[in-house]
Design a protein around this motif. Sequence first.
Motif, PDB file in Angstrom:
ATOM      1  N   UNK A   7       0.743  -1.116   0.070  1.00  0.00           N
ATOM      2  CA  UNK A   7      -0.082  -0.077   0.024  1.00  0.00           C
ATOM      3  C   UNK A   7       0.821   1.043   0.040  1.00  0.00           C
ATOM      4  N   UNK A   8       0.479   2.321  -0.484  1.00  0.00           N
ATOM      5  CA  UNK A   8       1.397   3.408  -0.568  1.00  0.00           C
ATOM      6  C   UNK A   8       1.203   4.465   0.665  1.00  0.00           C
ATOM      7  N   UNK A   9       1.823   3.575   1.731  1.00  0.00           N
ATOM      8  CA  UNK A   9       1.931   4.250   3.090  1.00  0.00           C
ATOM      9  C   UNK A   9       3.325   3.974   3.681  1.00  0.00           C
ATOM     10  N   UNK A  10       3.900   4.902   3.906  1.00  0.00           N
ATOM     11  CA  UNK A  10       5.312   5.072   4.621  1.00  0.00           C
ATOM     12  C   UNK A  10       5.189   5.432   5.935  1.00  0.00           C
ATOM     13  N   UNK A  11       5.371   4.175   6.727  1.00  0.00           N
ATOM     14  CA  UNK A  11       5.046   4.320   7.991  1.00  0.00           C
ATOM     15  C   UNK A  11       6.429   4.834   8.832  1.00  0.00           C
ATOM     16  N   UNK A  12       6.291   5.858   9.579  1.00  0.00           N
ATOM     17  CA  UNK A  12       7.456   6.459  10.332  1.00  0.00           C
ATOM     18  C   UNK A  12       7.549   6.029  11.743  1.00  0.00           C
ATOM     19  N   UNK A  13       6.478   5.903  12.428  1.00  0.00           N
ATOM     20  CA  UNK A  13       6.314   5.431  13.988  1.00  0.00           C
ATOM     21  C   UNK A  13       4.946   5.300  14.336  1.00  0.00           C
ATOM     22  N   UNK A  14       4.881   4.400  15.461  1.00  0.00           N
ATOM     23  CA  UNK A  14       3.726   3.990  16.027  1.00  0.00           C
ATOM     24  C   UNK A  14       3.481   4.312  17.580  1.00  0.00           C
ATOM     25  N   UNK A  15       2.098   4.492  17.929  1.00  0.00           N
ATOM     26  CA  UNK A  15       1.647   4.893  19.211  1.00  0.00           C
ATOM     27  C   UNK A  15       0.462   4.369  19.644  1.00  0.00           C
ATOM     28  N   UNK A  16       0.733   3.184  20.422  1.00  0.00           N
ATOM     29  CA  UNK A  16      -0.767   2.413  20.752  1.00  0.00           C
ATOM     30  C   UNK A  16      -1.356   1.915  19.435  1.00  0.00           C
ATOM     31  N   UNK A  17      -2.474   2.399  19.174  1.00  0.00           N
ATOM     32  CA  UNK A  17      -3.219   1.744  18.048  1.00  0.00           C
ATOM     33  C   UNK A  17      -3.322   2.968  16.967  1.00  0.00           C
ATOM     34  N   UNK A  18      -2.171   3.797  16.907  1.00  0.00           N
ATOM     35  CA  UNK A  18      -2.078   4.752  15.999  1.00  0.00           C
ATOM     36  C   UNK A  18      -0.531   4.256  15.167  1.00  0.00           C
ATOM     37  N   UNK A  19      -0.738   4.638  13.920  1.00  0.00           N
ATOM     38  CA  UNK A  19       0.285   4.859  12.979  1.00  0.00           C
ATOM     39  C   UNK A  19       0.512   5.928  12.398  1.00  0.00           C
ATOM     40  N   UNK A  20       1.769   6.567  12.519  1.00  0.00           N
ATOM     41  CA  UNK A  20       2.151   7.744  11.923  1.00  0.00           C
ATOM     42  C   UNK A  20       2.871   7.645  10.538  1.00  0.00           C
ATOM     43  N   UNK A  21       2.436   8.189   9.730  1.00  0.00           N
ATOM     44  CA  UNK A  21       3.193   8.245   8.259  1.00  0.00           C
ATOM     45  C   UNK A  21       4.040   9.372   7.981  1.00  0.00           C
TER      46      UNK A  21
END
Length: 391
Positions: A7-21
């Motif tokens: 998928x066209x998502x470049x993930x940078x970091x995560x926190x709990x149930x969140x992903x930050x692109x």
Amino acid sequence: MGVYNRAPVEVERGEGARLYAKDGTVYLDCVAGIATNSLGHRHPRLVQALKDQADKLWHTSNIFRIPGQEALADRLVAESFADVVFFANSGTEAVEAAIKTARRYHYANGNTDRIDIIGFDGSFHGRTYAAINAAGNPSYVEGFGPRLPGYVQVTFGDMVAVKAAIDSPTAAAVILEPVQGEGGARAFPDADLRQIRQWCDDAGVLLILDEVQAGMGRTGKLWAHEWAGITPDIMAIAKALGGGFPIGACLATTEAAKGMVAGVHGTTFGGNPLAMAVGYAALDEIAKPETLANVAEISGYLTQQLHGLKERFPDIIVDVRGRGLLIGVKLVPNNREFMGWARDGQHLLVAGGGDNCVRLLPPLNLTLDEAREAVEKFEKTCEAARETLAA
């Protein structure tokens, strides 16, 4: 190699149930690394366990005693049917160990003709050669040469065929997922699991449960087979056991593992101190009554709300299935397109699945507010899907 349709998502970091692109987009993550980030991203206890162990020892050979292995194995045995544990790096390695354990059991008993591993259509047991043959998915075995001997597939729900396969004189073991993950979140009826267990006992055939996805609290009990009131002879686990850190384990009774003697199996990285430290912390958190109670509460809410959406969107939703927080939604529109609409339009991440399903596999500690948000985003995606199909 181009084996992933990313998928066209470049993930940078995560926190709990969140992903930050990387572009600043924030996603509500109901994929959780495909039921792997069981406690969400960057759970403080798991992070600390990894840091503490990293300051001591990363790796040593399995020719030495590794205290972390013994501690985690003792805990797994205490929390399950098992007497012994073999640690690996992944679910598919755990399945490989399970298959080898089953065949060696019969070899140790002098029944060398008992080699057949009986699997089910729609199953998924990993990507190694034995695992893809055990599952028998045509798209996974095609092009890799001849099928391996000693693997039998039966149709999900065809109990007559299951009984016939178990009664074969060459049957060694049945392997099944109590709730199929990739196969579309299809749950075996509890009565069927009890019947299969009885037939295996009667025929001297071992029962292997693949709880790589359905185990470790995902269904609201620590192990999915607890709902049916049975125990397996051998079980493969992974995914949530490490909360995102690579780990797998094959659990077995002493009797089932009687053929696994020194020299017949092994691993370089399996059971390494880093994985053991994180795995122990993850198991300890997941096994807490409050974690399992949260799974029951949140899964009950999500399932109820999704059934409500099914009534409102019969042109979009065909069925809601699964167990606990392994939820499948069978769709009318293409599931891959629906995943894209949810991701791009609502910043909701859901997983794909067989039978044109999408799967909701959120962290086990998802909050009620986050569950409400997920339902709202899913509803808006259904609205967008209806508009798109009408157009």
